[in-house]
Write a protein that holds these residues in place. Structure first.
Motif, PDB file in Angstrom:
ATOM      1  N   ASP A  49       0.828  -1.215   0.000  1.00 44.62           N
ATOM      2  CA  ASP A  49       0.000   0.000   0.000  1.00 44.62           C
ATOM      3  C   ASP A  49       0.860   1.262   0.000  1.00 44.62           C
ATOM      4  N   VAL A  50       1.934   1.237   0.774  1.00 47.58           N
ATOM      5  CA  VAL A  50       2.819   2.402   0.859  1.00 47.58           C
ATOM      6  C   VAL A  50       3.459   2.667  -0.505  1.00 47.58           C
ATOM      7  N   PHE A  51       3.958   1.624  -1.137  1.00 46.61           N
ATOM      8  CA  PHE A  51       4.593   1.819  -2.442  1.00 46.61           C
ATOM      9  C   PHE A  51       3.567   2.202  -3.514  1.00 46.61           C
ATOM     10  N   TYR A  52       2.367   1.673  -3.398  1.00 41.55           N
ATOM     11  CA  TYR A  52       1.309   2.057  -4.326  1.00 41.55           C
ATOM     12  C   TYR A  52       1.013   3.557  -4.208  1.00 41.55           C
ATOM     13  N   GLU A  53       0.947   4.039  -2.967  1.00 44.38           N
ATOM     14  CA  GLU A  53       0.706   5.468  -2.763  1.00 44.38           C
ATOM     15  C   GLU A  53       1.831   6.329  -3.315  1.00 44.38           C
ATOM     16  N   LEU A  54       3.059   5.837  -3.213  1.00 38.54           N
ATOM     17  CA  LEU A  54       4.198   6.562  -3.781  1.00 38.54           C
ATOM     18  C   LEU A  54       4.047   6.678  -5.296  1.00 38.54           C
ATOM     19  N   VAL A  55       3.722   5.587  -5.940  1.00 36.71           N
ATOM     20  CA  VAL A  55       3.538   5.599  -7.391  1.00 36.71           C
ATOM     21  C   VAL A  55       2.384   6.526  -7.766  1.00 36.71           C
ATOM     22  N   GLU A  56       1.300   6.447  -7.023  1.00 37.05           N
ATOM     23  CA  GLU A  56       0.143   7.319  -7.303  1.00 37.05           C
ATOM     24  C   GLU A  56       0.502   8.793  -7.134  1.00 37.05           C
ATOM     25  N   ALA A  57       1.284   9.107  -6.128  1.00 38.72           N
ATOM     26  CA  ALA A  57       1.685  10.503  -5.916  1.00 38.72           C
ATOM     27  C   ALA A  57       2.468  11.012  -7.121  1.00 38.72           C
ATOM     28  N   TYR A  58       3.345  10.194  -7.643  1.00 39.27           N
ATOM     29  CA  TYR A  58       4.114  10.602  -8.823  1.00 39.27           C
ATOM     30  C   TYR A  58       3.232  10.677 -10.061  1.00 39.27           C
ATOM     31  N   ARG A  59       2.306   9.750 -10.191  1.00 41.84           N
ATOM     32  CA  ARG A  59       1.413   9.755 -11.367  1.00 41.84           C
ATOM     33  C   ARG A  59       0.488  10.973 -11.359  1.00 41.84           C
ATOM     34  N   MET A  60       0.182  11.450 -10.168  1.00 37.09           N
ATOM     35  CA  MET A  60      -0.689  12.624 -10.051  1.00 37.09           C
ATOM     36  C   MET A  60       0.133  13.904 -10.124  1.00 37.09           C
ATOM     37  N   THR A  61       1.363  13.759 -10.573  1.00 39.09           N
ATOM     38  CA  THR A  61       2.310  14.880 -10.699  1.00 39.09           C
ATOM     39  C   THR A  61       2.483  15.648  -9.394  1.00 39.09           C
ATOM     40  N   LYS A  62       2.568  14.875  -8.307  1.00 38.73           N
ATOM     41  CA  LYS A  62       2.881  15.453  -7.004  1.00 38.73           C
ATOM     42  C   LYS A  62       4.145  14.784  -6.494  1.00 38.73           C
ATOM     43  N   PRO A  63       5.292  15.064  -7.146  1.00 36.74           N
ATOM     44  CA  PRO A  63       6.517  14.391  -6.721  1.00 36.74           C
ATOM     45  C   PRO A  63       6.811  14.635  -5.238  1.00 36.74           C
ATOM     46  N   VAL A  64       7.312  13.611  -4.601  1.00 37.15           N
ATOM     47  CA  VAL A  64       7.637  13.658  -3.183  1.00 37.15           C
ATOM     48  C   VAL A  64       9.083  14.136  -3.047  1.00 37.15           C
ATOM     49  N   GLN A  65       9.286  15.154  -2.236  1.00 36.22           N
ATOM     50  CA  GLN A  65      10.625  15.721  -2.087  1.00 36.22           C
ATOM     51  C   GLN A  65      11.520  14.854  -1.211  1.00 36.22           C
ATOM     52  N   ARG A  66      11.043  14.473  -0.045  1.00 33.00           N
ATOM     53  CA  ARG A  66      11.831  13.664   0.891  1.00 33.00           C
ATOM     54  C   ARG A  66      11.200  12.274   0.943  1.00 33.00           C
ATOM     55  N   VAL A  67      11.601  11.427   0.018  1.00 29.78           N
ATOM     56  CA  VAL A  67      10.956  10.139  -0.186  1.00 29.78           C
ATOM     57  C   VAL A  67      10.994   9.264   1.066  1.00 29.78           C
ATOM     58  N   THR A  68      12.134   9.169   1.709  1.00 31.76           N
ATOM     59  CA  THR A  68      12.258   8.285   2.872  1.00 31.76           C
ATOM     60  C   THR A  68      11.306   8.707   3.993  1.00 31.76           C
ATOM     61  N   ALA A  69      11.326   9.966   4.348  1.00 30.56           N
ATOM     62  CA  ALA A  69      10.429  10.461   5.409  1.00 30.56           C
ATOM     63  C   ALA A  69       8.972  10.252   5.018  1.00 30.56           C
ATOM     64  N   TRP A  70       8.664  10.524   3.757  1.00 27.78           N
ATOM     65  CA  TRP A  70       7.290  10.369   3.257  1.00 27.78           C
ATOM     66  C   TRP A  70       6.846   8.917   3.375  1.00 27.78           C
ATOM     67  N   LEU A  71       7.708   7.979   2.957  1.00 27.21           N
ATOM     68  CA  LEU A  71       7.368   6.556   3.006  1.00 27.21           C
ATOM     69  C   LEU A  71       7.083   6.099   4.440  1.00 27.21           C
TER      70      LEU A  71
END
Length: 194
Positions: A49-71
């Protein structure tokens, strides 16, 4: 034509960055989740689920700046969601009884998310300290504590699932509670003063 190629190149580059981030963070994130979720299948579901949300965030053109903290934050949220769904599925004894006989759940003991920045900060500090204190426990004590207090399993159910006697599970939880009380006492005192 150039615009389509540029978009395709950007998507390929983004996919590469996502793959690298997932491969880099997967082992640490899996360990983090497994320490908090007793059931391995549930832990893997949370990880996916966490990795799915990461992919969705990028697909929605909302790149995550601090990936580790975000995950790790998303993982904490998914684990909390899992605990809440388990509590709804299997009502358990409350975590705390007040002097007036009122039943409180763990969530009721934390400052509200919606009560402003001070409460949100206090909540995050308490959750981080609880996470750290749980991490310090031996694995068998942590698993019993989390399964009983957060997931709502009875000691009888845990004994059937693990093959460990109820008295051993009770003893493990007792030692976990003693450690958590000692470890979190100073934070409790600080918040009581404030």
């Amino acid at each position: 034509m150039d615009e389509a190629l540029r978009k395709q190149w950007m998507m390929a580059q983004q996919d590469q960055q996502l793959s690298e981030a997932i491969e880099r963070e997967k082992p640490r994130l899996r360990n983090f989740i497994r320490k908090r979720v007793a059931d391995q299948s549930d832990a893997e579901d949370v990880l996916q689920d966490v990795f799915y949300e990461l992919v969705e965030a990028y697909r929605m053109t909302k790149p995550v700046q601090r990936v580790t903290a975000w995950l790790f934050q998303v993982a904490r949220n998914r684990i909390t969601d899992l605990f809440r769904s388990r509590q709804r599925e299997a009502p358990t004894e409350p975590a705390v009884m007040t002097e007036e006989g009122e039943k409180l759940q763990w969530e009721d003991l934390l400052p509200s998310r919606d009560a402003g920045p001070d409460s949100a900060y206090a909540r995050s500090v308490l959750l981080e300290e609880l996470d750290a204190a749980l991490d310090e426990l031996p694995e068998d004590q942590r698993e019993v504590f989390v399964a009983h207090e957060f997931l709502g399993y009875s000691f009888k159910d845990l004994a059937e699932q693990t093959g460990v006697s109820v008295s051993t599970l009770l003893s493990r939880k007792h030692y976990a509670v003693l450690h958590l009380r000692q470890r979190l006492q100073s934070i409790y005192d600080d918040f009581k003063k404030a």
